[in-house]
Design an enzyme around this catalytic site. Structure first.
Site, PDB file in Angstrom:
ATOM      1  NE  ARG A 180      -5.067  -8.471  -2.978  1.00 49.39           N
ATOM      2  CZ  ARG A 180      -4.333  -7.432  -2.630  1.00 49.39           C
ATOM      3  NH1 ARG A 180      -3.854  -6.620  -3.544  1.00 49.39           N
ATOM      4  NH2 ARG A 180      -4.053  -7.201  -1.364  1.00 49.39           N
ATOM      5  CG  ASN A 215       1.281  -8.049  -4.597  1.00 44.32           C
ATOM      6  OD1 ASN A 215       2.246  -7.295  -4.518  1.00 44.32           O
ATOM      7  ND2 ASN A 215       0.139  -7.822  -3.975  1.00 44.32           N
ATOM      8  CD  GLU A 216       0.990  -7.684   0.295  1.00 52.03           C
ATOM      9  OE1 GLU A 216      -0.217  -7.975   0.323  1.00 52.03           O
ATOM     10  OE2 GLU A 216       1.463  -6.710   0.912  1.00 52.03           O
ATOM     11  CD  GLU A 242       2.633  -3.246  -2.206  1.00 52.79           C
ATOM     12  OE1 GLU A 242       1.599  -3.042  -1.544  1.00 52.79           O
ATOM     13  OE2 GLU A 242       2.767  -4.182  -3.002  1.00 52.79           O
ATOM     14  CD1 TRP A 289      -5.106  -2.375   3.516  1.00 51.49           C
ATOM     15  CD2 TRP A 289      -5.010  -3.257   5.567  1.00 51.49           C
ATOM     16  NE1 TRP A 289      -3.821  -2.206   3.980  1.00 51.49           N
ATOM     17  CE2 TRP A 289      -3.734  -2.740   5.236  1.00 51.49           C
ATOM     18  CE3 TRP A 289      -5.183  -3.856   6.808  1.00 51.49           C
ATOM     19  CZ2 TRP A 289      -2.643  -2.797   6.107  1.00 51.49           C
ATOM     20  CZ3 TRP A 289      -4.104  -3.917   7.674  1.00 51.49           C
ATOM     21  CH2 TRP A 289      -2.847  -3.392   7.318  1.00 51.49           C
ATOM     22  CD  GLU A 347      -6.171  -2.650  -2.297  1.00 50.05           C
ATOM     23  OE1 GLU A 347      -5.780  -3.277  -1.304  1.00 50.05           O
ATOM     24  OE2 GLU A 347      -5.495  -2.513  -3.333  1.00 50.05           O
ATOM     25  CG  PHE A 396     -12.774   5.076   0.031  1.00 49.27           C
ATOM     26  CD1 PHE A 396     -12.928   6.399  -0.370  1.00 49.27           C
ATOM     27  CD2 PHE A 396     -13.860   4.216  -0.083  1.00 49.27           C
ATOM     28  CE1 PHE A 396     -14.139   6.858  -0.873  1.00 49.27           C
ATOM     29  CE2 PHE A 396     -15.071   4.671  -0.586  1.00 49.27           C
ATOM     30  CZ  PHE A 396     -15.217   5.996  -0.985  1.00 49.27           C
ATOM     31  CG  HIS A 397      -4.859   1.890   0.185  1.00 45.58           C
ATOM     32  ND1 HIS A 397      -3.671   2.572   0.074  1.00 45.58           N
ATOM     33  CD2 HIS A 397      -4.620   0.866   1.041  1.00 45.58           C
ATOM     34  CE1 HIS A 397      -2.756   1.962   0.818  1.00 45.58           C
ATOM     35  NE2 HIS A 397      -3.301   0.939   1.416  1.00 45.58           N
TER      36      HIS A 397
HETATM   37  C1  GLA Z   1      -0.547  -4.710  -0.160  1.00 40.13           C
HETATM   38  C2  GLA Z   1      -0.780  -5.184  -1.570  1.00 40.13           C
HETATM   39  C3  GLA Z   1      -1.310  -4.086  -2.441  1.00 40.13           C
HETATM   40  C4  GLA Z   1      -2.438  -3.350  -1.757  1.00 40.13           C
HETATM   41  C5  GLA Z   1      -1.966  -2.836  -0.439  1.00 40.13           C
HETATM   42  C6  GLA Z   1      -3.019  -2.080   0.338  1.00 40.13           C
HETATM   43  O1  GLA Z   1       0.624  -3.987  -0.073  1.00 40.13           O
HETATM   44  O2  GLA Z   1       0.396  -5.699  -2.139  1.00 40.13           O
HETATM   45  O3  GLA Z   1      -1.750  -4.646  -3.654  1.00 40.13           O
HETATM   46  O4  GLA Z   1      -3.507  -4.218  -1.576  1.00 40.13           O
HETATM   47  O5  GLA Z   1      -1.577  -3.939   0.368  1.00 40.13           O
HETATM   48  O6  GLA Z   1      -2.542  -1.645   1.579  1.00 40.13           O
END
Ligand code: GLA
Length: 677
Positions: free
Chosen positions: A116, A154-155, A308, A316, A356, A358-359
């Site tokens: 991404r 996002n971020e 979040e 990660w 992700e 396993f998150h």
């Molecule tokens: C960030 C991202 C999410 C995800 C989480 C995982 O918050 O915005 O998309 O990848 O990390 O911890």
């Protein structure tokens, strides 16, 4: 920025929910999700963050029908939506058809689709495609009743060193400097024969034979933050142009190095942040508190959103410890205590596919009958009870200065020691304040300090006119000022200010230095001088960095006891005759007890008390006052009794409390004054 977000929490209370990625599931699962969200107390979900390839499977094609169904379903279940623009992850075809949309790293490697974030913020083609999908999304959903917020990208944190970035960097530099002579002067290109004949010759910092010009590097960081902000702004403006009146924001990442959030904060309708404390680090509660105080500071004290966090483990890190439901609850209440009016997660339902898988999630693979989900349900119920807290403020009399540009300039390579890190210093100066239960606001250097009785400056490497003036004004008014090492060293171009340091404020400190000194790996002993302290510490140790100082007009509190700096001051305090506050100068990296003693001295002289003295006395209890509510978080492994004079009601349990409350291990209370009957 306050009122527009307040309207949302006025309606919904504390926001509770998470990212929801319905494109990973069948519609039957959507219906189950909506029902389970309700049962867990969820009132807001962020959808569409990674939906671009689903909306636009081929260039120019649009498929929004599935999102119509998702939004209608959520709305029918009373769940509000924070609708994202999907622009953080372009579909693979964009990079394949237009390789110049893909970012190039410092070494000239072009990154490819398959993960991404594969876009250059400077790419005209990417920007146009992102804007086009944003416009269509906004036109379709501007007035959808489910949509109570918008979430851009996002971020934001992409960086490009390629040709697209080079073109825009040159444009940015032209605007900043006007002439190439201006750039040459700012960058100090007399050094190493770096003089540029034209802006066209300038490049982003790429792989070079040896160290890069530090001002070139600093400007590229400024440019990168500005470029990302431009991406955010143009999408936000497109959303507004479609008639959207609800808050628009994006998610920050705490002390994230690639975006200057002081510059961003004024562009969002609510500051929102993603927080993933390192559960292996015993000091992470203090470090999270610092980040939360920063988020409140970015919004000038207004409520912010925890956008979040993880319900359990992240995936990660190299080794991801679990987050117990008790820890999740304490950390979530901590965010609310420190000004958050939203507690959200990545993500609602655990993915079975993708990077992700396993998150952790609010709804684990194993379903509702799980420890994690029970914790999520309990937290939803807790937060619903905290509705009266929404919109209130956190009072603080102590300011801690932090600034991105200073951080960037301070950490360019080629210095006395690379082991001196700004964030380490910021955390080190914050922790003793946290340990002592003192409320702290994180403030941008140069902003007004009128509200504060103590100002802590852990390491502000670049001290500009406004920052100097604000510090002088605060000290003249009688506020205490604590100045840490390598402060006031450079100007805004990252040029070292000649003369004795800390340049600009040496007179205020009453101490000045002539040499920065790397300390041996084992550190050196430091002796505390008897007499002048509020609490006399024993001796201590200094590591990493020392300064060859002279006390011009200050009392020496501690002295280097050995090595190159033996016998010279390590910590000083100037107590002006007549009006004015005391100024401490800490010319080294002290161990925790000794730095704690310096800050205790400052707190005592400035008459700053813990927010809840009984919590500090009890030990292991984090306490924060927000509005008229007292948050007590027992972070210890045993029950603790906290003295809280007066009559209270615990919002979490409804029980009455008089003068003291006992908190089981890892439990919490949120006390509000009892209503007199
Ligand atoms: C960030 C991202 C999410 C995800 C989480 C995982 O918050 O915005 O998309 O990848 O990390 O911890």
């Amino acid at each position: 920025m306050q009122p527009i977000f307040d309207q949302v929490t006025d309606d919904l209370g504390i926001l509770y929910g998470g990212d929801y990625n319905p494109e990973q599931w069948d519609p039957a699962v959507w219906r189950e999700d909506a029902r389970l969200m309700r049962e867990a107390g969820v009132n807001l979900v962020t959808v569409g963050v990674f939906s671009w390839a689903r909306y636009e499977p081929e260039p120019g094609v649009r498929d929004f029908a599935w999102m119509d169904e998702v939004l209608d379903l959520l709305h029918a279940h009373g769940i509000a939506v924070d609708l994202a623009t999907p622009t953080a992850s372009p579909p693979p075809w964009l990079g394949v058809d237009h390789p110049d949309t893909l970012p190039v790293d410092r070494d000239g490697v072009r990154l490819v689709p398959g993960s991404r974030n594969q876009f250059s913020p400077s790419s005209r083609v990417y920007r146009a495609a992102a804007l086009a999908i944003t416009r269509d999304l906004a036109a379709r959903y501007a007035t959808h009743p489910a949509v109570r917020m918008w979430h851009v990208g996002n971020e934001y944190g992409q960086v490009d060193h390629g040709e697209e970035a080079a073109r825009e960097f040159r444009r940015w530099l032209r605007e900043r400097y006007g002439t190439v002579d201006g750039l040459n002067a700012a960058w100090g290109t007399t050094f190493w024969s770096q003089r540029y004949r034209s802006f066209d010759d300038v490049l982003p910092p790429r792989r070079t034979p040896y160290l890069v010009n530090p001002t070139q590097s600093l400007d590229f960081r400024r440019f990168t933050s500005d470029e990302l902000l431009a991406c955010y702004r143009e999408q936000r403006d497109a959303i507004r142009a479609a008639g959207v009146t609800v808050p628009v924001t994006t998610n920050f990442m705490g002390f994230f190095a690639l975006a200057d959030y002081w510059a961003w904060a004024g562009e969002v309708d609510v500051v929102a942040d993603d927080q993933y404390p390192d559960l292996a680090d015993p000091r992470s509660p203090a470090d999270s508190a610092l980040v939360q105080d920063l988020m409140r500071g970015l919004g000038d004290g207004a409520p912010w959103m925890l956008m979040e966090q993880a319900a359990g483990a992240t995936s990660w890190r190299e080794h991801n410890l679990p987050r117990t439901p008790e820890r999740l609850r304490l950390d979530s209440l901590q965010a609310v205590a420190r000004g958050a009016d939203g507690v959200c997660f990545f993500q609602w339902r655990a993915s079975t596919v993708g990077a992700e898988r396993f998150h952790s999630a609010m709804l684990p693979h194993a379903g509702v009958d799980t420890r994690v989900h029970r914790g999520v349900q309990r937290l939803g119920a807790d937060l619903a009870r905290l509705r009266p807290v929404a919109g209130t403020r956190v009072p603080a009399r102590t300011a801690l200065l932090f600034d991105w540009e200073s951080w960037w300039a301070a950490e360019e390579p080629g210095r006395v020691t690379e082991r001196l890190r700004t964030l380490d210093q910021v955390r080190a100066f914050y922790r003793p304040l946290w340990d002592r239960g003192v409320a702290v606001d994180v403030v941008r250097p140069g902003a007004s300090l009128d509200a504060y009785d103590l100002v802590v400056v852990p390491q502000t490497y670049v001290l500009d006119d406004a920052a100097e003036a604000a510090l002088r004004k605060a000290a003249a008014r009688g506020a205490g000022v604590v100045v840490g090492p390598m402060t006031g060293v450079a100007d805004g171009n990252a040029h070292v200010v000649p003369g004795r340091f800390p340049a600009r404020v040496a007179d205020l400190a009453g101490a000045s230095g002539e040499e920065w000194v790397a300390l041996p790996d084992a550190g050196v002993a430091v002796a505390a001088e008897p007499g002048p302290w509020a609490e006399l510490p024993g001796g201590g140790r200094a590591t990493v960095h020392g300064e060859l100082l002279r006390a011009d007009d200050a009392t020496v509190l501690a002295t280097f006891a050995e090595g190159y700096l033996a016998g010279l001051p390590a910590v000083t305090r100037r107590d002006p005759e007549g009006p004015g506050g005391s100024v401490w100068y800490v010319g080294t990296v002290l161990d925790e007890p000794l730095l704690g003693a310096v800050l205790a001295d400052a707190l005592a002289r400035c008459a700053i008390e813990p927010a809840v003295p009984g919590a500090v006395a009890a030990g292991g209890v984090e306490a924060v006052v927000r509005g008229d509510a007292v948050f007590l978080l027992n972070r210890s492994d045993t029950a603790r009794t906290v003295a809280v004079p007066g009559r209270w009601t615990d919002l979490l349990t409804g029980r009455d409390v008089a003068d003291a409350v006992t908190l089981p291990a890892h439990d919490a209370a949120v006390l509000t004054p009892a209503k007199s009957s």
